[in-house]
Design an enzyme around this catalytic site. Structure first.
Site, short mmCIF file in Angstrom:
data_model
loop_
_atom_site.label_atom_id
_atom_site.label_comp_id
_atom_site.label_asym_id
_atom_site.label_seq_id
_atom_site.Cartn_x
_atom_site.Cartn_y
_atom_site.Cartn_z
N HIS A 114 56.64 106.59 47.28
CA HIS A 114 55.31 106.13 46.87
C HIS A 114 54.19 106.72 47.72
O HIS A 114 53.02 106.42 47.48
CB HIS A 114 55.26 104.60 46.95
CG HIS A 114 56.50 103.93 46.45
ND1 HIS A 114 56.92 104.07 45.14
CD2 HIS A 114 57.44 103.16 47.07
CE1 HIS A 114 58.06 103.38 44.99
NE2 HIS A 114 58.40 102.83 46.14
N ARG A 144 54.64 100.15 44.11
CA ARG A 144 55.92 100.83 43.86
C ARG A 144 55.95 101.52 42.49
O ARG A 144 56.90 102.22 42.15
CB ARG A 144 57.09 99.84 43.95
CG ARG A 144 57.28 99.24 45.32
CD ARG A 144 58.55 98.43 45.41
NE ARG A 144 58.45 97.45 46.47
CZ ARG A 144 58.78 97.69 47.75
NH1 ARG A 144 59.24 98.85 48.12
NH2 ARG A 144 58.65 96.73 48.66
N ALA A 148 60.73 104.20 50.44
CA ALA A 148 59.27 104.00 50.40
C ALA A 148 58.50 105.32 50.41
O ALA A 148 57.34 105.36 49.96
CB ALA A 148 58.84 103.13 51.57
N HIS A 200 66.42 105.12 42.08
CA HIS A 200 66.11 103.88 42.81
C HIS A 200 67.08 102.81 42.37
O HIS A 200 67.36 102.69 41.17
CB HIS A 200 64.68 103.42 42.55
CG HIS A 200 63.67 104.44 42.91
ND1 HIS A 200 63.31 104.67 44.22
CD2 HIS A 200 63.00 105.35 42.16
CE1 HIS A 200 62.45 105.68 44.25
NE2 HIS A 200 62.25 106.11 43.02
N LEU A 201 67.54 102.04 43.32
CA LEU A 201 68.43 100.92 42.99
C LEU A 201 67.70 99.88 42.15
O LEU A 201 68.23 99.37 41.17
CB LEU A 201 68.96 100.29 44.28
CG LEU A 201 69.86 101.22 45.10
CD1 LEU A 201 69.69 100.96 46.57
CD2 LEU A 201 71.31 101.06 44.68
N SER A 202 66.51 99.54 42.58
CA SER A 202 65.73 98.51 41.90
C SER A 202 64.86 99.14 40.82
O SER A 202 64.62 100.35 40.82
CB SER A 202 64.85 97.77 42.92
OG SER A 202 63.91 98.66 43.49
N ASP A 208 56.04 118.20 47.39
CA ASP A 208 55.81 119.65 47.54
C ASP A 208 57.11 120.38 47.90
O ASP A 208 57.35 121.50 47.44
CB ASP A 208 54.76 119.92 48.62
CG ASP A 208 53.34 119.65 48.15
OD1 ASP A 208 53.13 119.46 46.93
OD2 ASP A 208 52.45 119.63 49.01
C1 DQA Z 1 63.93 101.89 46.55
C2 DQA Z 1 62.61 101.30 46.03
C3 DQA Z 1 61.49 101.57 47.02
O1 DQA Z 1 60.27 101.01 46.54
C4 DQA Z 1 61.81 100.95 48.37
O2 DQA Z 1 60.79 101.26 49.30
C5 DQA Z 1 63.14 101.34 48.87
C6 DQA Z 1 64.27 101.38 47.93
C7 DQA Z 1 65.11 101.52 45.62
O3 DQA Z 1 66.15 102.15 45.74
O4 DQA Z 1 65.00 100.60 44.80
O5 DQA Z 1 63.34 101.55 50.06
O6 DQA Z 1 63.82 103.30 46.58
#
Ligand code: DQA
Length: 144
Positions: free
Chosen positions: A78, A109, A75, A98-100, A85
């Site tokens: 975001h 996101r 998170a 990111h996994l998703s 920086d």
């Molecule tokens: C994440 C996507 C983020 O939005 C979320 O807060 C995560 C996992 C991902 O790996 O998909 O904690 O980084």
């Protein structure tokens, strides 16, 4: 052999138990083992923290030790101008993972501060994204 630091941020220690419908059933330990097995041309180090300052310190300490970074900042992706920086400050090639597929999820996101300083972003491929990031960094480090 070039060295890469794989950083994982908040809540990623819960992979495997955390919202498996979104993040799958693979644990962070599984991902780290897969990275180590995959990276024949790289030394790979790992750190996970739920604390922004610990991640910042790790990015600072990576300069002069590692040739590049792979970061799933969870998170903080975001929200954290500080992480952005830090990556800009150390001038290490950085791949955001990111996994998703964050662009197919809630609007908050869709914004990534890290993307502004990363060489690229890989999202939506689950754990395979980390291996893709290792390949991308290996290619980058081989030419630099
Ligand atoms: C994440 C996507 C983020 O939005 C979320 O807060 C995560 C996992 C991902 O790996 O998909 O904690 O980084």
């Amino acid at each position: 052999m070039p060295s890469v630091l794989v950083l994982n941020g908040p809540n990623l220690n819960l992979l495997g138990q955390r919202q498996p419908e979104v993040y799958g059933s693979t644990t962070l330990a599984d991902i780290e083992a897969a990275c180590t097995a995959h990276a024949v041309d790289l030394d790979v180090a790992f750190l996970q923290s739920n604390h922004e300052g610990v991640l910042l310190d790790a990015i600072h300490a990576a300069k002069g030790v590692h040739g590049g970074l792979i970061i799933n900042a969870g998170a903080y992706t975001h929200t954290s101008i500080a992480l952005m920086d830090a990556v800009a400050s150390v001038e290490l090639p950085t791949v955001e993972v990111h996994l998703s597929n964050i662009h197919a999820r809630e609007p908050f996101r869709h914004v990534s501060y890290l993307s502004k300083v990363a060489i690229g972003q890989i999202c939506g491929f689950g754990p395979q994204g980390y291996l893709m990031a290792l390949d991308a960094l290996a290619a980058r480090l081989a030419t630099s």
